[in-house]
Scaffold this active site. Sequence first.
Site, PDB file in Angstrom:
ATOM      1  N   GLY A 199       0.834  -1.195   0.000  1.00 52.31           N
ATOM      2  CA  GLY A 199       0.000   0.000   0.000  1.00 52.31           C
ATOM      3  C   GLY A 199       0.866   1.241   0.000  1.00 52.31           C
ATOM      4  O   GLY A 199       0.684   2.164   0.791  1.00 52.31           O
ATOM      5  N   HIS A 200       1.871   1.211  -0.871  1.00 49.68           N
ATOM      6  CA  HIS A 200       2.767   2.367  -1.031  1.00 49.68           C
ATOM      7  C   HIS A 200       3.516   2.215  -2.337  1.00 49.68           C
ATOM      8  O   HIS A 200       3.393   1.184  -3.023  1.00 49.68           O
ATOM      9  CB  HIS A 200       3.732   2.487   0.150  1.00 49.68           C
ATOM     10  CG  HIS A 200       4.530   1.255   0.430  1.00 49.68           C
ATOM     11  ND1 HIS A 200       5.573   0.853  -0.365  1.00 49.68           N
ATOM     12  CD2 HIS A 200       4.420   0.322   1.402  1.00 49.68           C
ATOM     13  CE1 HIS A 200       6.073  -0.260   0.124  1.00 49.68           C
ATOM     14  NE2 HIS A 200       5.395  -0.623   1.190  1.00 49.68           N
ATOM     15  N   ALA A 201       4.275   3.235  -2.693  1.00 54.84           N
ATOM     16  CA  ALA A 201       5.150   3.177  -3.876  1.00 54.84           C
ATOM     17  C   ALA A 201       6.551   3.555  -3.427  1.00 54.84           C
ATOM     18  O   ALA A 201       6.759   4.001  -2.290  1.00 54.84           O
ATOM     19  CB  ALA A 201       4.648   4.150  -4.945  1.00 54.84           C
ATOM     20  N   ARG A 241       1.958  -0.270  -5.128  1.00 52.45           N
ATOM     21  CA  ARG A 241       1.712  -1.713  -5.070  1.00 52.45           C
ATOM     22  C   ARG A 241       1.187  -2.139  -3.714  1.00 52.45           C
ATOM     23  O   ARG A 241       1.562  -1.631  -2.670  1.00 52.45           O
ATOM     24  CB  ARG A 241       2.960  -2.462  -5.544  1.00 52.45           C
ATOM     25  CG  ARG A 241       3.871  -3.153  -4.580  1.00 52.45           C
ATOM     26  CD  ARG A 241       4.710  -2.235  -3.734  1.00 52.45           C
ATOM     27  NE  ARG A 241       5.770  -2.921  -3.022  1.00 52.45           N
ATOM     28  CZ  ARG A 241       5.662  -3.442  -1.798  1.00 52.45           C
ATOM     29  NH1 ARG A 241       4.559  -3.333  -1.124  1.00 52.45           N
ATOM     30  NH2 ARG A 241       6.696  -4.052  -1.235  1.00 52.45           N
TER      31      ARG A 241
END
Length: 134
Positions: free
Chosen positions: A50-52, A97
């Site tokens: 839950g981040h890039a 992602r």
Amino acid sequence: MENKARILKLPEIINNRGSLSYIETHRHVPFDIKRVFWIYDVPGGEIRGGHAYQEQHEFIIALSGSFDVIVDDGFNTQKFSLNRSYFGLLIPALNWRQLENFSTNALSLHLSSKEYDYDDYIREYEKFLELVKK
Ligand code: TYD
């Protein structure tokens, strides 16, 4: 490196004693591997990621079990279901992602082009969109 996430097939050496796969830097992953980490014991229904990342590229393999990786480049979202250890998912930098739908005993292996760097994370989706749409 092209920004598009994609599945790459790894070598498989199969015989009656079992199977073996391997990864070599630049031959199978297009970056120098600086770090390896793995995620396991994920309770049913939990979501990871839950981040890039701003700079680091990642290659993810389901060494055991299965899980889905949702990849969003800011324009399109794709779901990749990983369940065989001879496929890997290449996720270049600047893709949002998230990993979900972990099976019992799932083990995800992550190869990264960077050492752990707190500041390389993009944790706010709005900020991610600003960066990719520039
Ligand atoms: P994080 O990348 O935030 O995982 P998730 O998005 O799935 O929750 O990492 C979780 C914690 O682990 C966070 O406190 C940072 C730490 N961590 C390291 O110290 N080194 C690493 O290489 C990684 C991947 C995480």
